[in-house]
Design a protein around this motif. Structure first.
Motif, PDB file in Angstrom:
ATOM      1  N   ARG A   1       3.437   3.705  -2.780  1.00 43.69           N
ATOM      2  CA  ARG A   1       2.301   4.261  -2.033  1.00 43.69           C
ATOM      3  C   ARG A   1       1.007   3.558  -2.435  1.00 43.69           C
ATOM      4  O   ARG A   1       0.203   3.172  -1.597  1.00 43.69           O
ATOM      5  CB  ARG A   1       2.177   5.757  -2.293  1.00 43.69           C
TER       6      ARG A   1
ATOM      7  N   CYS B   1       4.631   4.576   4.652  1.00 40.37           N
ATOM      8  CA  CYS B   1       3.293   4.268   4.132  1.00 40.37           C
ATOM      9  C   CYS B   1       2.586   3.198   4.959  1.00 40.37           C
ATOM     10  O   CYS B   1       1.357   3.120   4.946  1.00 40.37           O
ATOM     11  CB  CYS B   1       3.380   3.817   2.669  1.00 40.37           C
TER      12      CYS B   1
ATOM     13  N   TRP C   1      10.329   4.791   2.573  1.00 45.25           N
ATOM     14  CA  TRP C   1       9.030   5.284   2.145  1.00 45.25           C
ATOM     15  C   TRP C   1       7.944   4.232   2.401  1.00 45.25           C
ATOM     16  O   TRP C   1       6.850   4.552   2.866  1.00 45.25           O
ATOM     17  CB  TRP C   1       9.074   5.677   0.675  1.00 45.25           C
TER      18      TRP C   1
ATOM     19  N   HIS D   1      -1.416   1.165  -0.166  1.00 38.17           N
ATOM     20  CA  HIS D   1      -2.845   1.418  -0.039  1.00 38.17           C
ATOM     21  C   HIS D   1      -3.643   0.151  -0.373  1.00 38.17           C
ATOM     22  O   HIS D   1      -4.609  -0.188   0.327  1.00 38.17           O
ATOM     23  CB  HIS D   1      -3.248   2.572  -0.961  1.00 38.17           C
TER      24      HIS D   1
END
Length: 178
Positions: free
Chosen positions: A64, A23, A19, A68
């Protein structure tokens, strides 16, 4: 409790790395850094599962969000390095607008603020979260503690109302100039 948390993290590590890699748009080193920072958030107590969702969903959200944050930091550092390089190489131009352009921008800002002040509270909140805080509609829904459908409706109505208010303001301004 700590042992149970460690077991959860260990069982999800491969999926979590996948994941993080997603991302980070396939950048292996950034994905490793993001995952490590997510683990550090958990270890330092800055992030704890609240129990509102499954552990995996919560953990993937932390990853996530961390990705970011890392992307924003990287973009900020790159922009600073780029400005420094332009300054050193002599290609640097003053990014400040001319005084006449600045006056025009100030006037537009005042018009926008006045139009935003005329919106209902929820519409103004969602537009602020999306445009000024760079949140998605689903993130804005969480912040506002309302459903996603409600946020979408406030968002669409707010944009439409803001558009009509700004068009009215522009036509009023043109009539004053005539």
């Amino acid at each position: 409790m700590e042992r149970e948390l460690a077991d959860h993290l260990e069982s999800l590590h491969a999926d979590a790395y996948g994941w993080a890699l997603h991302c980070c748009a396939g950048d292996f080193s950034r994905a490793e850094e993001v995952l490590q920072n997510a683990y550090l958030k958990l270890a330092s107590g800055r992030s704890r599962p609240a129990g509102a969702s499954s552990f995996k969903t919560w953990w993937f959200g932390v990853i996530r969000y961390t990705a970011h944050e890392e992307f924003r930091r990287l973009r900020y550092r790159e922009s600073l390095l780029g400005k420094l390089w332009l300054q050193i190489s002599g290609d640097f131009q003053d990014p400040r607008p001319s005084p006449s352009h600045q006056a025009e921008l100030d006037e537009q800002t005042l018009q926008l603020r006045a139009a935003l002040a005329q919106l209902p509270t929820r519409q103004a909140e969602v537009l602020h979260l999306v445009f000024y805080q760079d949140l998605t509609l689903s993130e804005a829904a969480v912040v506002m503690k309302v459903g996603l459908g409600s946020v979408r409706q406030h968002y669409e109505r707010g944009k439409a109302r803001l558009r009509s208010l700004l068009q009215t303001s522009d036509s009023d301004h043109e009539n004053l100039l005539r």
